[in-house]
Design a protein around this motif. Structure first.
Motif, PDB file in Angstrom:
ATOM      1  N   THR A   1       0.828  -1.204   0.000  1.00  0.00           N
ATOM      2  CA  THR A   1       0.000   0.000   0.000  1.00  0.00           C
ATOM      3  C   THR A   1       0.862   1.254   0.000  1.00  0.00           C
ATOM      4  O   THR A   1       0.563   2.215  -0.719  1.00  0.00           O
ATOM      5  CB  THR A   1      -0.927   0.009   1.231  1.00  0.00           C
ATOM      6  OG1 THR A   1      -1.770  -1.155   1.193  1.00  0.00           O
ATOM      7  CG2 THR A   1      -1.791   1.254   1.260  1.00  0.00           C
TER       8      THR A   1
ATOM      9  N   ASP B   1       3.754   5.972  -5.260  1.00  0.00           N
ATOM     10  CA  ASP B   1       3.697   6.128  -6.715  1.00  0.00           C
ATOM     11  C   ASP B   1       2.597   7.119  -7.104  1.00  0.00           C
ATOM     12  O   ASP B   1       2.796   7.950  -8.015  1.00  0.00           O
ATOM     13  CB  ASP B   1       3.435   4.774  -7.381  1.00  0.00           C
ATOM     14  CG  ASP B   1       4.621   3.828  -7.265  1.00  0.00           C
ATOM     15  OD1 ASP B   1       5.729   4.303  -6.945  1.00  0.00           O
ATOM     16  OD2 ASP B   1       4.436   2.613  -7.467  1.00  0.00           O
ATOM     17  N   ALA B   2       1.450   7.019  -6.431  1.00  0.00           N
ATOM     18  CA  ALA B   2       0.346   7.934  -6.743  1.00  0.00           C
ATOM     19  C   ALA B   2       0.735   9.371  -6.439  1.00  0.00           C
ATOM     20  O   ALA B   2       0.462  10.287  -7.227  1.00  0.00           O
ATOM     21  CB  ALA B   2      -0.899   7.539  -5.940  1.00  0.00           C
TER      22      ALA B   2
ATOM     23  N   THR C   1       3.165  10.670  -9.062  1.00  0.00           N
ATOM     24  CA  THR C   1       2.469  10.996 -10.313  1.00  0.00           C
ATOM     25  C   THR C   1       1.768  12.349 -10.208  1.00  0.00           C
ATOM     26  O   THR C   1       1.871  13.191 -11.125  1.00  0.00           O
ATOM     27  CB  THR C   1       1.442   9.899 -10.640  1.00  0.00           C
ATOM     28  OG1 THR C   1       2.124   8.648 -10.819  1.00  0.00           O
ATOM     29  CG2 THR C   1       0.678  10.243 -11.911  1.00  0.00           C
ATOM     30  N   ILE C   2       1.082  12.557  -9.093  1.00  0.00           N
ATOM     31  CA  ILE C   2       0.343  13.822  -8.922  1.00  0.00           C
ATOM     32  C   ILE C   2       1.310  14.993  -8.782  1.00  0.00           C
ATOM     33  O   ILE C   2       1.081  16.082  -9.338  1.00  0.00           O
ATOM     34  CB  ILE C   2      -0.586  13.730  -7.695  1.00  0.00           C
ATOM     35  CG1 ILE C   2      -1.628  12.634  -7.914  1.00  0.00           C
ATOM     36  CG2 ILE C   2      -1.298  15.061  -7.467  1.00  0.00           C
ATOM     37  CD1 ILE C   2      -2.469  12.343  -6.682  1.00  0.00           C
TER      38      ILE C   2
ATOM     39  N   ASP D   1      -5.330  17.586  -4.717  1.00  0.00           N
ATOM     40  CA  ASP D   1      -5.066  16.155  -4.882  1.00  0.00           C
ATOM     41  C   ASP D   1      -3.744  15.760  -4.230  1.00  0.00           C
ATOM     42  O   ASP D   1      -3.622  14.672  -3.642  1.00  0.00           O
ATOM     43  CB  ASP D   1      -5.031  15.791  -6.375  1.00  0.00           C
ATOM     44  CG  ASP D   1      -6.407  15.872  -7.021  1.00  0.00           C
ATOM     45  OD1 ASP D   1      -7.406  15.854  -6.281  1.00  0.00           O
ATOM     46  OD2 ASP D   1      -6.465  15.962  -8.265  1.00  0.00           O
TER      47      ASP D   1
ATOM     48  N   ALA E   1      -3.238  13.036  -1.354  1.00  0.00           N
ATOM     49  CA  ALA E   1      -2.311  11.919  -1.570  1.00  0.00           C
ATOM     50  C   ALA E   1      -1.274  11.843  -0.451  1.00  0.00           C
ATOM     51  O   ALA E   1      -0.882  10.748  -0.027  1.00  0.00           O
ATOM     52  CB  ALA E   1      -1.611  12.062  -2.925  1.00  0.00           C
TER      53      ALA E   1
ATOM     54  N   ALA F   1       2.203   1.848  -3.409  1.00  0.00           N
ATOM     55  CA  ALA F   1       1.152   2.354  -4.310  1.00  0.00           C
ATOM     56  C   ALA F   1       0.854   3.822  -4.016  1.00  0.00           C
ATOM     57  O   ALA F   1       0.720   4.634  -4.952  1.00  0.00           O
ATOM     58  CB  ALA F   1      -0.116   1.512  -4.156  1.00  0.00           C
ATOM     59  N   LYS F   2       0.773   4.172  -2.730  1.00  0.00           N
ATOM     60  CA  LYS F   2       0.498   5.562  -2.359  1.00  0.00           C
ATOM     61  C   LYS F   2       1.666   6.472  -2.736  1.00  0.00           C
ATOM     62  O   LYS F   2       1.455   7.624  -3.144  1.00  0.00           O
ATOM     63  CB  LYS F   2       0.224   5.677  -0.856  1.00  0.00           C
ATOM     64  CG  LYS F   2      -0.977   4.881  -0.369  1.00  0.00           C
ATOM     65  CD  LYS F   2      -2.272   5.347  -1.003  1.00  0.00           C
ATOM     66  CE  LYS F   2      -3.463   4.590  -0.433  1.00  0.00           C
ATOM     67  NZ  LYS F   2      -4.740   4.959  -1.096  1.00  0.00           N
TER      68      LYS F   2
END
Length: 245
Positions: free
Chosen positions: A43, A49-50, A53-54, A130, A134, A46-47
């Motif tokens: 997790t 990476d998110a 990206t943002i 965002d 995030a 994934a967080k």
């Protein structure tokens, strides 16, 4: 093989220590926190990476806004220059007409650029929100990972303490047995998991299988100091008043 019945009975204490050590080993391998940590790490990745990206999107928007603002400043500077030139009275009629046309073009261009800038800034504001969300999500994921790691470490510390104590207990207990008996016990335990168990009510305490009539007769007829083993699992069967002999 023969061994004093009292010595054989002490094998049950040794087997209890070994069972606890086995439980410690099994518990260490199967801690629910281990799976929880693996999932939490997934997790977090994934967080992360998110968020990356943002943040990349936000960086791109910041550059676009800066570029747009630079272009607007350039248009304004050109417009100011033309206005001052027109107001100077030093230009002819044709050049004045050209300047008026260029001024109108620059104003339209500035208006379009400002509209685009407003749109970019609105998009940037949304992306900034965002990013904050995030980051909060990542913080929560990292906190969950840290919590699971703390709980795992606490359990492992308790298991380590238990293992250290019971290993010392086993080392001391092992000195009470003659070498041939201890070697047999350890050999059976290594291959079958349990080296010795109580024979209770005609049932082997290791494999839980009830002895058939022939096997039970052999055990009953064996001398008290005879070391008997289960025909099914090989464990040393310790006989007491509970054995039903």
């Amino acid at each position: 093989m023969k061994a004093d019945p009292a010595v054989q009975r002490r094998l049950l204490d040794l087997a209890q220590v070994d069972a606890e050590l086995s439980r410690v080993t099994h518990r260490r391998r199967t801690l629910p926190e281990i799976a929880e940590i693996a999932e939490a790490e997934k997790t977090v990745r994934a967080k992360t990476d998110a968020l990356t990206t943002i943040e990349t999107t936000l960086g791109d928007l910041n550059r676009d806004v800066k570029r747009q603002e630079t272009e607007i400043d350039q248009v304004r500077a050109r417009e100011d220059r033309d206005r001052k030139l027109m107001q100077s009275g030093s230009v002819g009629a044709k050049q004045l007409t050209d300047l008026e046309h260029e001024m109108a073009t620059l104003q339209r261009r500035q208006s379009a650029l400002e509209d685009d800038l407003l749109e970019l800034m609105e998009r940037r504001e949304a992306v900034e929100a965002d990013v904050q969300h995030a980051r909060v999500a990542l913080d929560k994921a990292q906190e969950a990972l840290s919590d699971a790691a703390r709980r795992r470490d606490s359990v492992l510390a308790d298991l380590e303490s238990t293992e250290t104590k019971r290993t010392a207990d086993r080392k001391l207990a092992a000195t009470q047995f003659p070498e041939p008996l201890l070697a047999l016990y350890d050999r059976v335990r290594k291959h079958k998991g349990i080296g010795a168990a109580l024979l209770r009510s005609r049932r082997c305490g290791a494999c839980r299988i009830e002895l058939d009539s022939n096997a039970f007769s052999k055990v009953r007829e064996s001398a008290a100091d005879e070391v008997v083993q289960c025909e099914e699992c090989g464990a040393i069967m310790v006989r007491t008043g509970e054995s039903g002999l």
